[in-house]
Design an enzyme around this catalytic site. Structure first.
Site, PDB file in Angstrom:
ATOM      1  N   LYS A   1       0.836  -1.204   0.000  1.00 34.89           N
ATOM      2  CA  LYS A   1       0.000   0.000   0.000  1.00 34.89           C
ATOM      3  C   LYS A   1       0.877   1.263   0.000  1.00 34.89           C
ATOM      4  O   LYS A   1       0.473   2.306  -0.502  1.00 34.89           O
ATOM      5  CB  LYS A   1      -0.924   0.012   1.209  1.00 34.89           C
ATOM      6  CG  LYS A   1      -1.809  -1.222   1.343  1.00 34.89           C
ATOM      7  CD  LYS A   1      -3.209  -0.982   0.895  1.00 34.89           C
ATOM      8  CE  LYS A   1      -4.137  -2.176   0.995  1.00 34.89           C
ATOM      9  NZ  LYS A   1      -3.625  -3.520   1.026  1.00 34.89           N
TER      10      LYS A   1
HETATM   11  C1  LIG Z   1      -4.061  -4.674   0.471  1.00 40.47           C
HETATM   12  C2  LIG Z   1      -3.219  -5.893   0.400  1.00 40.47           C
HETATM   13  C3  LIG Z   1      -3.461  -6.915  -0.531  1.00 40.47           C
HETATM   14  C4  LIG Z   1      -4.637  -6.901  -1.483  1.00 40.47           C
HETATM   15  O1  LIG Z   1      -4.510  -5.928  -2.472  1.00 40.47           O
HETATM   16  P1  LIG Z   1      -5.770  -5.452  -3.315  1.00 40.47           P
HETATM   17  O2  LIG Z   1      -5.335  -4.273  -4.064  1.00 40.47           O
HETATM   18  O3  LIG Z   1      -6.835  -5.107  -2.283  1.00 40.47           O
HETATM   19  O4  LIG Z   1      -6.198  -6.585  -4.172  1.00 40.47           O
HETATM   20  C5  LIG Z   1      -2.600  -7.994  -0.563  1.00 40.47           C
HETATM   21  N1  LIG Z   1      -1.568  -8.095   0.311  1.00 40.47           N
HETATM   22  C6  LIG Z   1      -1.324  -7.131   1.225  1.00 40.47           C
HETATM   23  C7  LIG Z   1      -0.196  -7.319   2.161  1.00 40.47           C
HETATM   24  C8  LIG Z   1      -2.123  -5.999   1.310  1.00 40.47           C
HETATM   25  O5  LIG Z   1      -1.874  -5.056   2.231  1.00 40.47           O
END
Ligand SMILES: *Cc1c(COP(=O)(O)O)cnc(C)c1O
Length: 469
Positions: A113
């Protein structure tokens, strides 16, 4: 470049008009009117660029209402070795021949993120200054998204963050990550309830439209187009690291929840990046895997949404999925509005036609699912065979990646978090503590800054009022 809604509203808006927005007025998501095509000569030129320069080139194709020099400065301020710990920003490492891992997890909160949120923080600060406005971001978190937002917005002019989290229910590491921030514009509200209570308070505050307007309340959710756009960059960066010529094709395996990450891969592919497959990996919450196997999209209720050991993928509906369906259905906004509006509300889901389902392959999508037992096995095997420690989300993608390998096509698994964040499951799999980056040793002992709150919307509003002077 202009932006339109996925639900048929053809009003064309510039980037700066949608930057601070969530949903379009008709309830749809924003997408560009078209995907700029990247030709062979451009790909070749981009191979030589740094990550920040590459980000600037890609952003420039979609943002024409920020002067180029400013946009370049924003990219260069965001993607630094100081923030990501490596010059490559998203280094790719080899697991075995043809199977590689691209690390999107080297940002301040050790999760992917950060890749987008760090840029968003700088874009928000820039745009708010330009408008002479303020923004108060209100959110609820059970750990991960909230901390990425706080690390992106800390110290930013014109932005305050009010983040609600359930008191005593986050891991000591997560708590330390969020509560050790001493920046005056970051407010951690530790609510004496569960995550759903936090979320209900956020909804209640946001539904008070007068309060929302008066205090300029906004969010940073995963449907924000700028977040998705920032993520497109690392597909290109990964591709350039593992190939020598633009004739080579690679596949990506993506741990998926809200479909934001893999949707950025879809955009990269639509732009002409030579991607063979986009492999969507889910955990036990397999809404997306079900769709890609059957053509039926069925949203889950809370009783059917499981708490798993890859918690950032525990979703009941995938908020970015509508963007892909819009493209799949030939950008037919009224059909998308029918499926995602009335269809979801009335039937809790929809099924696309056989002809529509047959088109999915042309977009490169494939999928698979991984369970807790798979996760443990993958973490153990990867540690034993390769001395490589992967987190639980990356393990899900690695398991599914192996099921979709094609001879001669390199498979890149996107690493979305570091194992340090998921100590309990690493203990269960390996009988030892996860590795932790040196900079984060001992963060549990740092002084903490947070305010305990009862489950009471009025008290949260009073807190915001008091701190928005
Ligand atoms: C948010 C997240 C995901 C999922 O990503 P999306 O964009 O919601 O599909 C996968 N792994 C981690 C560690 C995340 O923080």
């Amino acid at each position: 470049m202009k932006y339109i809604s996925t639900r048929g509203d053809q009003t064309e808006r510039p980037f700066s008009a949608i930057l601070l927005e969530g949903l379009a007025p008709d309830g749809g998501l924003y997408l560009p009117t078209h995907y700029p095509a990247v030709d062979d000569a451009t790909l070749t030129r981009w191979r030589a660029l740094s990550y920040a320069q590459l980000a600037f080139e890609i952003l420039s194709l979609y943002i024409d209402d920020i002067p180029a020099a400013d946009l370049l400065a924003l990219a260069e301020k965001t993607y630094t070795e100081a923030t990501y710990g490596t010059q490559a920003i998203v280094p790719v490492r080899r697991l075995e021949d043809g199977l590689l891992i691209e690390a999107l997890s080297n940002g301040p909160t050790l999760a992917f993120k950060d890749m987008a949120m760090q840029l968003l923080g700088n874009l928000f600060e820039y745009e708010l200054a330009r408008r002479g406005e303020q923004l108060n971001i209100l959110g609820a978190t059970s750990g991960d998204t909230g901390s990425a937002a706080e690390y992106a917005m800390r110290g930013k002019q014109g932005v305050r963050v009010f983040m609600l989290s359930p008191f005593g229910r986050m891991s000591p590491f997560q708590q330390a990550q969020m509560f050790s921030l001493q920046d005056a514009n970051i407010h951690n509200l530790s609510v004496q309830g569960v995550f759903d209570d936090c979320q209900d308070i956020v909804k209640a505050v946001s539904n008070d439209l007068e309060f929302k307007r008066k205090f300029k309340i906004g969010t940073v959710n995963s449907i924000n187009w700028a977040r998705l756009l920032a993520q497109v960059v690392y597909y290109f960066a990964g591709y350039f690291q593992v190939t020598k010529a633009n004739t080579e094709r690679v596949s990506f395996a993506v741990p998926s929840g809200n479909f934001g990450n893999v949707c950025a891969g879809h955009v990269a592919r639509m732009m002409g990046l030579p991607i063979d497959r986009l492999v969507v990996a889910t955990n036990e919450n397999d809404v997306l895997d079900e769709f890609f196997r059957t053509g039926t999209y069925r949203v889950r209720g809370s009783a059917e949404t499981y708490e798993t050991s890859s918690p950032s993928m525990d979703i009941s509906k995938a908020s970015n999925f509508e963007r892909f369906v819009f493209d799949l259905l030939g950008r037919d906004g009224s059909r998308v509005a029918a499926l995602f509006g009335a269809g979801l509300a009335k039937d809790g889901g929809f099924t696309i036609t056989r002809d529509e389902f047959a088109r999915i392959a042309g977009f490169g999508f494939a999928s698979g699912k991984s369970t807790h037992a798979d996760r443990l096995n993958t973490i153990r095997e990867t540690w034993q065979l390769h001395a490589d420690m992967v987190d639980t989300h990356t393990a899900d993608a690695l398991k599914v990646a192996r099921e979709h390998r094609v001879p001669g096509v390199t498979m890149i698994v996107l690493e979305t978090a570091l194992p340090a964040k998921f100590a309990e499951t690493i203990q269960e799999a390996l009988g030892r503590d996860p590795l932790r980056p040196a900079a984060l040793e001992g963060i549990e002992a740092l002084p903490k800054r947070f305010t305990v709150m009862p489950v009471d919307t009025a008290r949260v509003k009073a807190y915001i009022t008091e701190h928005c002077r």
